[in-house]
Design an enzyme around this catalytic site. Structure first.
Site, PDB file in Angstrom:
ATOM      1  N   ARG A 125       0.724  -1.602  -0.285  1.00 33.81           N
ATOM      2  CA  ARG A 125       0.108   0.098   0.278  1.00 33.81           C
ATOM      3  C   ARG A 125       0.521   1.094  -0.499  1.00 33.81           C
ATOM      4  NH1 ARG A 125      -4.041   0.832   4.503  1.00 33.81           N
ATOM      5  NH2 ARG A 125      -5.299   1.887   3.141  1.00 33.81           N
ATOM      6  N   SER A 148       7.679  -4.701   7.077  1.00 35.52           N
ATOM      7  CA  SER A 148       7.112  -5.734   8.269  1.00 35.52           C
ATOM      8  C   SER A 148       8.478  -7.224   7.787  1.00 35.52           C
ATOM      9  CB  SER A 148       5.722  -5.837   7.527  1.00 35.52           C
ATOM     10  OG  SER A 148       5.037  -4.792   8.575  1.00 35.52           O
ATOM     11  N   ASP A 155       5.821  -3.064  11.064  1.00 35.75           N
ATOM     12  CA  ASP A 155       3.993  -3.266  10.943  1.00 35.75           C
ATOM     13  C   ASP A 155       3.682  -2.808  12.557  1.00 35.75           C
ATOM     14  OD1 ASP A 155       4.431  -5.751  10.998  1.00 35.75           O
ATOM     15  OD2 ASP A 155       2.868  -6.183   9.604  1.00 35.75           O
TER      16      ASP A 155
END
Ligand code: BGC
Length: 449
Positions: free
Chosen positions: A76, A137, A191
């Site tokens: 994203r 992440s 994350d």
């Protein structure tokens, strides 16, 4: 013995009692201590990685940032505007093609840079120099807020030439290769850390960040004086967010007593065998696969379905974690709904099959949430040890598809965590929408302040 009884026998090994969960909790606590310790860290599996985030947001942060969120099946890009205790955002989801996840690092970072450029152009920011927070992440060794070397890939990623390198430098190079946008990566966060930051922006009691999604991991605010492996910490009374990388808990055999034959097969067939044993028991990437392996075994033994189901059950990934969620969402007595879900996967089932499938899905999901609860209770106890005389009422910020989409995971996690923490501690859970991306922007805001 009836088929149902035989199925119960197999599923029993997934049912963990409180004493077993307390043993798991205490082993993780021991691993946490080791991972923070100068000597212990050498052979620690739970890496307890310093994030160089020393302050939670205090509401004074502001500015406009690009955030990137790489870590699951999707990538994203977000445009985030932080203003007067309010966060506005727009974003776009881009797919990460399989060949980028497992090809060369250069191709992966070129893909990320291309998506960034596309998004920045769409947002009309192409001619502006914009600061960017990168949520990456995977386990990384950090020595500053804007530098992170990948220790090892996890989940489905294995792109070559990235382990041991600074991912901020790799991304900066990829952006430079394109030459069509001007961004400066000012912060890189896990994350879990992003989720903690964005949740703490709204809730000052938040001290833990959890991801229960494709992967699984947690972070929390630790006293700097307990991080003895880190030299030169300025502030003896200060804190630092620790990215635990708890997924690797058990990689030294610490979870072997609770590892079933299905966990072993799953591990052997995975992209990173022998690694991330705790994660493989509870993350979204694996829950459907565990269920598939149990059902395959039961089908071969004539406990469930007919042989017609074998080719499907033998196909990896044919039983998605979303199916586990959908099945658990129904009462076992409403077998028609389960029957439909199985029919969509081309598996013909009678009522008894549906009841068995329901039981299997429930047991695998329940173990996942209880394992996660053992983990969060270990963190809460660790935080409480810093101030044992005070009642600890804290919030755990959570993001991730399993937490958001599974019908019982969140509730079981909350109840079991609070059963395992003991007196004097209460852990509240708070869903952090888009936390991981927003958090990267918040860390950027703090670091550019
Ligand atoms: C990674 C962690 C990450 C977690 C959740 C794990 O596989 O190692 O860094 O936080 O997945 O995305």
């Amino acid at each position: 013995m009836s088929e149902f009884r035989r199925a119960c026998e197999k599923v029993k090994q997934f049912m963990l009692g409180d004493n077993e969960l307390k043993t798991i909790r205490d082993r993780l606590l021991e691993n946490m201590r080791r991972g923070l310790d100068r000597e212990g860290v050498k052979d620690a599996k739970v890496k307890m990685l310093p994030s160089f985030v020393t302050h939670l947001p205090d509401g004074r942060e502001c500015g406009t940032f690009i955030a990137l969120d790489l870590g699951g099946t999707n990538f994203r890009v977000l445009l985030i505007d932080i203003n007067e205790e309010q966060i506005d955002m727009d974003s776009q989801i881009y797919r990460v093609p399989q060949e980028c996840m497992t090809g060369t690092g250069e191709a992966l970072f070129d893909h990320i840079a291309k998506c960034m450029s596309d998004f920045i152009n769409r947002m009309g920011f192409a001619d502006r120099n914009i600061a960017c927070g990168f949520t990456f992440s995977f386990p990384c060794e950090q020595n500053a807020i804007n530098s992170a070397s990948l220790i090892t890939w996890t989940k489905g990623f294995s792109a070559s030439g990235v382990a041991g390198k600074d991912v901020v430098a790799l991304l900066t190079e990829a952006v430079a290769r394109r030459g069509d946008i001007t961004v400066e990566i000012v912060a890189v966060v896990n994350d879990t850390v992003g989720t903690l930051m964005s949740c703490a922006f709204e809730d000052h009691a938040c001290q833990i960040g959890l991801i229960a999604g494709t992967g699984s991991n947690a972070c929390y605010m630790e006293k700097q004086s307990n991080i003895t492996k880190l030299d030169g910490l300025q502030d003896a009374d200060g804190k630092m967010c620790i990215n635990m990388e708890w997924g690797a808990f058990g990689d030294d055999g610490a979870l072997d007593e609770w590892t079933t034959e299905y966990d072993r097969i799953l591990d052997a067939n995975s992209v990173h065998p022998t690694k991330q044993r705790f994660e493989k028991m509870m993350a979204g990437m694996y829950l459907g696969e565990i269920v598939r392996l149990i059902l395959l075994d039961m089908c071969k033994e004539g406990i469930v379905f007919t042989d017609d189901a074998l080719p499907i059950l033998e196909t990896p990934e044919s039983f998605g974690t979303h199916m586990v969620s959908q099945i658990v969402d129904n009462q076992p007595r409403h077998f028609a709904a389960v029957q439909n879900i199985l029919a969509c996967a081309d598996i013909g089932a009678i009522r008894r099959d549906c009841e068995i499938v329901h039981m299997v899905c429930d047991a695998v999901s329940r173990r996942a949430s209880y394992m996660c609860a053992a983990g969060i209770s270990a963190i809460a106890i660790k935080i409480h040890q810093n101030r044992p005389d005070e009642y600890l009422d804290i919030t755990c910020g959570v993001d991730g598809s399993v937490y958001k989409k599974h019908p019982t995971f969140a509730k079981l996690l909350k109840v079991k965590t609070n059963e395992l923490v003991g007196l004097g501690i209460y852990v509240n859970f708070r869903l952090s929408h888009d936390g991981s991306g927003k958090g990267a922007a918040l860390v950027s805001a703090v670091s550019t302040r």
